[in-house]
Motif scaffolding. Structure first.
Motif, PDB file in Angstrom:
ATOM      1  N   PHE A  27       0.836  -1.206   0.000  1.00 15.53           N
ATOM      2  CA  PHE A  27       0.000   0.000   0.000  1.00 15.53           C
ATOM      3  C   PHE A  27       0.870   1.255   0.000  1.00 15.53           C
ATOM      4  O   PHE A  27       0.629   2.191  -0.761  1.00 15.53           O
ATOM      5  CB  PHE A  27      -0.918  -0.036   1.225  1.00 15.53           C
ATOM      6  CG  PHE A  27      -1.968   1.042   1.264  1.00 15.53           C
ATOM      7  CD1 PHE A  27      -3.033   1.015   0.385  1.00 15.53           C
ATOM      8  CD2 PHE A  27      -1.903   2.052   2.203  1.00 15.53           C
ATOM      9  CE1 PHE A  27      -4.022   1.992   0.434  1.00 15.53           C
ATOM     10  CE2 PHE A  27      -2.877   3.028   2.260  1.00 15.53           C
ATOM     11  CZ  PHE A  27      -3.948   3.005   1.375  1.00 15.53           C
ATOM     12  N   PHE A  51     -13.008  -3.786   1.880  1.00 12.09           N
ATOM     13  CA  PHE A  51     -12.953  -4.688   0.737  1.00 12.09           C
ATOM     14  C   PHE A  51     -12.935  -6.111   1.279  1.00 12.09           C
ATOM     15  O   PHE A  51     -12.054  -6.469   2.049  1.00 12.09           O
ATOM     16  CB  PHE A  51     -11.711  -4.390  -0.113  1.00 12.09           C
ATOM     17  CG  PHE A  51     -11.739  -2.980  -0.637  1.00 12.09           C
ATOM     18  CD1 PHE A  51     -12.361  -2.701  -1.831  1.00 12.09           C
ATOM     19  CD2 PHE A  51     -11.192  -1.947   0.099  1.00 12.09           C
ATOM     20  CE1 PHE A  51     -12.420  -1.388  -2.304  1.00 12.09           C
ATOM     21  CE2 PHE A  51     -11.248  -0.638  -0.362  1.00 12.09           C
ATOM     22  CZ  PHE A  51     -11.857  -0.364  -1.567  1.00 12.09           C
ATOM     23  N   LEU A  92      -8.877  -6.430  -7.461  1.00  9.89           N
ATOM     24  CA  LEU A  92      -7.614  -5.861  -7.925  1.00  9.89           C
ATOM     25  C   LEU A  92      -7.766  -5.272  -9.330  1.00  9.89           C
ATOM     26  O   LEU A  92      -7.175  -4.232  -9.642  1.00  9.89           O
ATOM     27  CB  LEU A  92      -6.508  -6.921  -7.899  1.00  9.89           C
ATOM     28  CG  LEU A  92      -6.113  -7.407  -6.497  1.00  9.89           C
ATOM     29  CD1 LEU A  92      -5.098  -8.541  -6.596  1.00  9.89           C
ATOM     30  CD2 LEU A  92      -5.583  -6.272  -5.639  1.00  9.89           C
ATOM     31  N   LEU A  95      -9.227  -1.948  -8.950  1.00  7.85           N
ATOM     32  CA  LEU A  95      -8.199  -1.019  -8.489  1.00  7.85           C
ATOM     33  C   LEU A  95      -7.423  -0.457  -9.674  1.00  7.85           C
ATOM     34  O   LEU A  95      -7.106   0.725  -9.720  1.00  7.85           O
ATOM     35  CB  LEU A  95      -7.249  -1.720  -7.514  1.00  7.85           C
ATOM     36  CG  LEU A  95      -6.023  -0.940  -7.049  1.00  7.85           C
ATOM     37  CD1 LEU A  95      -6.440   0.238  -6.175  1.00  7.85           C
ATOM     38  CD2 LEU A  95      -5.084  -1.857  -6.293  1.00  7.85           C
ATOM     39  N   GLU A  96      -7.143  -1.302 -10.637  1.00  3.44           N
ATOM     40  CA  GLU A  96      -6.390  -0.891 -11.818  1.00  3.44           C
ATOM     41  C   GLU A  96      -7.269  -0.253 -12.894  1.00  3.44           C
ATOM     42  O   GLU A  96      -6.753   0.248 -13.883  1.00  3.44           O
ATOM     43  CB  GLU A  96      -5.684  -2.100 -12.445  1.00  3.44           C
ATOM     44  CG  GLU A  96      -4.572  -2.670 -11.625  1.00  3.44           C
ATOM     45  CD  GLU A  96      -3.841  -3.763 -12.374  1.00  3.44           C
ATOM     46  OE1 GLU A  96      -4.498  -4.702 -12.878  1.00  3.44           O
ATOM     47  OE2 GLU A  96      -2.613  -3.665 -12.472  1.00  3.44           O
ATOM     48  N   ARG A 123     -14.149   5.097  -7.025  1.00  2.20           N
ATOM     49  CA  ARG A 123     -13.990   4.565  -8.380  1.00  2.20           C
ATOM     50  C   ARG A 123     -13.492   5.651  -9.334  1.00  2.20           C
ATOM     51  O   ARG A 123     -12.594   5.427 -10.138  1.00  2.20           O
ATOM     52  CB  ARG A 123     -15.299   3.980  -8.888  1.00  2.20           C
ATOM     53  CG  ARG A 123     -15.134   3.315 -10.253  1.00  2.20           C
ATOM     54  CD  ARG A 123     -16.410   2.797 -10.782  1.00  2.20           C
ATOM     55  NE  ARG A 123     -17.050   3.886 -11.510  1.00  2.20           N
ATOM     56  CZ  ARG A 123     -18.189   3.768 -12.151  1.00  2.20           C
ATOM     57  NH1 ARG A 123     -18.853   2.637 -12.109  1.00  2.20           N
ATOM     58  NH2 ARG A 123     -18.699   4.766 -12.805  1.00  2.20           N
ATOM     59  N   LEU A 126      -9.842   6.357  -8.671  1.00  2.00           N
ATOM     60  CA  LEU A 126      -8.996   5.285  -9.205  1.00  2.00           C
ATOM     61  C   LEU A 126      -8.880   5.358 -10.725  1.00  2.00           C
ATOM     62  O   LEU A 126      -7.820   5.077 -11.285  1.00  2.00           O
ATOM     63  CB  LEU A 126      -9.539   3.913  -8.792  1.00  2.00           C
ATOM     64  CG  LEU A 126      -9.426   3.570  -7.316  1.00  2.00           C
ATOM     65  CD1 LEU A 126     -10.214   2.305  -7.007  1.00  2.00           C
ATOM     66  CD2 LEU A 126      -7.983   3.433  -6.899  1.00  2.00           C
ATOM     67  N   LEU A 133      -0.594  -2.658 -11.218  1.00  2.00           N
ATOM     68  CA  LEU A 133       0.014  -3.327 -10.072  1.00  2.00           C
ATOM     69  C   LEU A 133       1.325  -4.034 -10.379  1.00  2.00           C
ATOM     70  O   LEU A 133       2.286  -3.874  -9.622  1.00  2.00           O
ATOM     71  CB  LEU A 133      -0.981  -4.278  -9.407  1.00  2.00           C
ATOM     72  CG  LEU A 133      -2.115  -3.575  -8.653  1.00  2.00           C
ATOM     73  CD1 LEU A 133      -3.144  -4.582  -8.177  1.00  2.00           C
ATOM     74  CD2 LEU A 133      -1.572  -2.776  -7.491  1.00  2.00           C
TER      75      LEU A 133
END
Length: 168
Positions: A27, A51, A92, A95-96, A123, A126, A133
């Motif tokens: 993180f 999450f 994940l 997240l990307e 959202r 992000l 990642l």
């Protein structure tokens, strides 16, 4: 693709401080590469986001105002303003920004609860960060960066290959 059960099972007995130390390291690395990650949250920066990967015995709590993440064992009914539940690899991918969150929500591949406006703000925050990642975590691996990056990219490719979500 769900996280493999043989790999998830040991997480039920590994001490939380050990898991949390690894998660906090990742993180911190992510925030170092994307320092403006939470800037677009506005009034929702003080919210607690939870999450819940359905395929892990863990819960992750993110507090943007403190740039903090914590890990707890399931079942954990920790105080949260917004909650997202789904397979780890889909979380994940969200997240990307690699998949359409609306399509996943309406197909019931993930569940969103609590303050929906706060989750939409996250959202949107992000979406503007261009998180990758494998690249981001690999960059913090020092001399092992190429190996970490390639391995993480291969895992992501395999994990998302069979998903029927709409990809951006």
């Amino acid at each position: 693709m769900e996280f493999p059960r043989p790999l998830a099972a040991p997480l039920a007995v590994v001490p939380i401080p050990l898991i949390e130390a690894a998660v906090k390291l990742m993180f911190k690395s992510l925030l170092k590469r994307h320092p403006a990650l939470f800037d677009r949250l506005g009034e929702h920066k003080s919210k607690r986001y939870v999450f819940r990967p359905v395929d892990l015995p863990l819960v992750f709590v993110v507090e943007p105002s403190h740039a903090a993440v914590s890990v707890m064992r399931k079942p954990s009914d920790c105080a949260a303003d917004a909650v997202v539940e789904g397979p780890l690899f889909l979380l994940l991918a969200l997240l990307e920004g690699r998949c359409d969150a609306d399509a996943l929500f309406f197909s019931r591949a993930l569940t969103v609860g609590g303050d929906i406006e706060a989750m939409l703000a996250l959202r949107n925050a992000l979406d503007g960060c261009e998180i990758d990642l494998p690249r981001d975590l690999g960059a913090s691996a020092g001399p092992l960066a190429p190996l970490v990056g390639r391995t993480a990219a291969a895992i992501r490719r395999r994990a998302l290959a069979g998903e029927k979500a709409t990809w951006n």
